[in-house]
Design a protein around this motif. Sequence first.
Motif, PDB file in Angstrom:
ATOM      1  N   GLY A 133       0.825  -1.196   0.000  1.00 38.95           N
ATOM      2  CA  GLY A 133       0.000   0.000   0.000  1.00 38.95           C
ATOM      3  C   GLY A 133       0.862   1.249   0.000  1.00 38.95           C
ATOM      4  O   GLY A 133       2.078   1.179   0.133  1.00 38.95           O
ATOM      5  N   ARG A 134       0.223   2.395  -0.136  1.00 43.17           N
ATOM      6  CA  ARG A 134       0.938   3.662  -0.136  1.00 43.17           C
ATOM      7  C   ARG A 134       1.055   4.204   1.285  1.00 43.17           C
ATOM      8  O   ARG A 134       0.314   3.793   2.179  1.00 43.17           O
ATOM      9  CB  ARG A 134       0.202   4.668  -1.036  1.00 43.17           C
ATOM     10  CG  ARG A 134       0.118   4.234  -2.494  1.00 43.17           C
ATOM     11  CD  ARG A 134      -0.647   5.235  -3.327  1.00 43.17           C
ATOM     12  NE  ARG A 134       0.051   6.516  -3.436  1.00 43.17           N
ATOM     13  CZ  ARG A 134       1.032   6.760  -4.310  1.00 43.17           C
ATOM     14  NH1 ARG A 134       1.435   5.822  -5.139  1.00 43.17           N
ATOM     15  NH2 ARG A 134       1.602   7.947  -4.360  1.00 43.17           N
ATOM     16  N   THR A 135       1.975   5.137   1.462  1.00 44.00           N
ATOM     17  CA  THR A 135       2.139   5.728   2.782  1.00 44.00           C
ATOM     18  C   THR A 135       0.903   6.550   3.170  1.00 44.00           C
ATOM     19  O   THR A 135       0.187   7.060   2.309  1.00 44.00           O
ATOM     20  CB  THR A 135       3.384   6.630   2.852  1.00 44.00           C
ATOM     21  OG1 THR A 135       3.232   7.725   1.944  1.00 44.00           O
ATOM     22  CG2 THR A 135       4.638   5.851   2.525  1.00 44.00           C
ATOM     23  N   GLN A 136       0.670   6.648   4.481  1.00 43.20           N
ATOM     24  CA  GLN A 136      -0.469   7.395   5.012  1.00 43.20           C
ATOM     25  C   GLN A 136      -0.008   8.287   6.169  1.00 43.20           C
ATOM     26  O   GLN A 136      -0.628   8.341   7.230  1.00 43.20           O
ATOM     27  CB  GLN A 136      -1.561   6.430   5.479  1.00 43.20           C
ATOM     28  CG  GLN A 136      -2.088   5.504   4.386  1.00 43.20           C
ATOM     29  CD  GLN A 136      -3.074   4.499   4.919  1.00 43.20           C
ATOM     30  OE1 GLN A 136      -4.125   4.866   5.450  1.00 43.20           O
ATOM     31  NE2 GLN A 136      -2.753   3.218   4.793  1.00 43.20           N
ATOM     32  N   ILE A 137       1.070   8.986   5.927  1.00 37.74           N
ATOM     33  CA  ILE A 137       1.639   9.848   6.964  1.00 37.74           C
ATOM     34  C   ILE A 137       0.658  10.946   7.350  1.00 37.74           C
ATOM     35  O   ILE A 137       0.582  11.354   8.513  1.00 37.74           O
ATOM     36  CB  ILE A 137       2.974  10.448   6.484  1.00 37.74           C
ATOM     37  CG1 ILE A 137       3.952   9.328   6.116  1.00 37.74           C
ATOM     38  CG2 ILE A 137       3.578  11.349   7.559  1.00 37.74           C
ATOM     39  CD1 ILE A 137       5.184   9.800   5.376  1.00 37.74           C
ATOM     40  N   GLY A 138      -0.120  11.423   6.375  1.00 34.88           N
ATOM     41  CA  GLY A 138      -1.112  12.461   6.659  1.00 34.88           C
ATOM     42  C   GLY A 138      -2.079  12.042   7.746  1.00 34.88           C
ATOM     43  O   GLY A 138      -2.449  12.840   8.621  1.00 34.88           O
ATOM     44  N   LYS A 139      -2.505  10.773   7.724  1.00 37.61           N
ATOM     45  CA  LYS A 139      -3.430  10.280   8.748  1.00 37.61           C
ATOM     46  C   LYS A 139      -2.763  10.261  10.120  1.00 37.61           C
ATOM     47  O   LYS A 139      -3.412  10.522  11.142  1.00 37.61           O
ATOM     48  CB  LYS A 139      -3.923   8.881   8.377  1.00 37.61           C
ATOM     49  CG  LYS A 139      -4.853   8.845   7.179  1.00 37.61           C
ATOM     50  CD  LYS A 139      -5.362   7.434   6.924  1.00 37.61           C
ATOM     51  CE  LYS A 139      -6.306   7.392   5.725  1.00 37.61           C
ATOM     52  NZ  LYS A 139      -6.806   6.018   5.457  1.00 37.61           N
ATOM     53  N   VAL A 140      -1.484   9.955  10.146  1.00 35.96           N
ATOM     54  CA  VAL A 140      -0.740   9.965  11.409  1.00 35.96           C
ATOM     55  C   VAL A 140      -0.726  11.380  11.997  1.00 35.96           C
ATOM     56  O   VAL A 140      -0.968  11.579  13.195  1.00 35.96           O
ATOM     57  CB  VAL A 140       0.698   9.465  11.193  1.00 35.96           C
ATOM     58  CG1 VAL A 140       1.537   9.690  12.448  1.00 35.96           C
ATOM     59  CG2 VAL A 140       0.707   7.997  10.807  1.00 35.96           C
ATOM     60  N   LEU A 141      -0.474  12.367  11.144  1.00 39.10           N
ATOM     61  CA  LEU A 141      -0.418  13.751  11.615  1.00 39.10           C
ATOM     62  C   LEU A 141      -1.783  14.233  12.091  1.00 39.10           C
ATOM     63  O   LEU A 141      -1.883  14.943  13.094  1.00 39.10           O
ATOM     64  CB  LEU A 141       0.114  14.653  10.509  1.00 39.10           C
ATOM     65  CG  LEU A 141       1.505  14.305   9.964  1.00 39.10           C
ATOM     66  CD1 LEU A 141       1.938  15.329   8.914  1.00 39.10           C
ATOM     67  CD2 LEU A 141       2.528  14.240  11.083  1.00 39.10           C
TER      68      LEU A 141
END
Length: 238
Positions: A113-121
Motif C-alpha cells: 500500500g501507499r504511505t499514510q503519513i497524513g493520517k498519522v499527523l
Amino acid sequence: MNKDNRTPTTAGTTGSSRREIDEFLARASTIAPAPAGGRGRLMFALDATMSRQPSWDKACAIQGEMFTEAGKVGGLDMQLVYFRGFGECRASKWISDGEKLGGLMSRIDCRGGRTQIGKVLVRALEETRKAPVQALVYIGDAMEENVDILCARAGELGLKRVPMFLFQERGDRAATSAFKEMARLTRGAHLSFDSSASAELARLLKAVAVYAAGGHKALADRSRGGDAGARLLLDKLS
C-alpha cells in the motif's frame, strides 16, 4: 566508527553523523515536559507497508528495544499508530508498558500500500486537542503523498509544540527531503535508522522519553544514576 565519523551502516543505508546526533539531542530539549503531577504522552507511528518487509524483523527488534527503553521511564504514556495496506491506519490505546507496546507491534505484518503519513499527523493533532502530546516519533522509509499538505499539518503540530522525531530507514530522497522539512517545522529532528545503530537510537529515544515525562529534574536523576543518554541530553540543556 568508520572513516567519515558516521554511524556504521548496513548495505543501502546511510547512518547519522555525530553532528546529526548532537543536533537530535539539542532539539530534544525543545520538548515541553509534562506538567508537574501529570503524565507525559509520547506517540509512536510506524510505516508497515510492503517496502519495509525485507528488514521488518530487524526493524521490529530495534523498535521493540526503543519501546522497552521508553517504557522504563515513569510517568509516561505511549500510543502506537501504524498504517499499511489499502487505507488501513490503526492506533492503540494509551499505555505505559513499553513491553506491551512492543508485543502489539510484533503482531503487525507488512502489507502492500501507499504511505499514510497524513493520517498519522491528523491523529496527532486530534490527540493534542484532547491533552498535550510531548512528542511524535515516526519510523518509516518512504513518502508517497502531497508534501505540501504534510508540511502544513506538521506546521500545525509545531504551533502546538509537538516535535516530530523521524527515524528513516533506507535513503529514499523524497522521504529524506519531506522528513527533514517536517522535523524543521516542528522543531524536532530527522535521523537515519538502520540495524547497526539500535543501541544508540534506543539511548537517544530514552533520553527524549525521560525529558517528556519529567523534565530537567528527571534527566539529572538519570544522569547521576549513570544513564549515558540522559547525560548527553542534560549537557545540551545546560
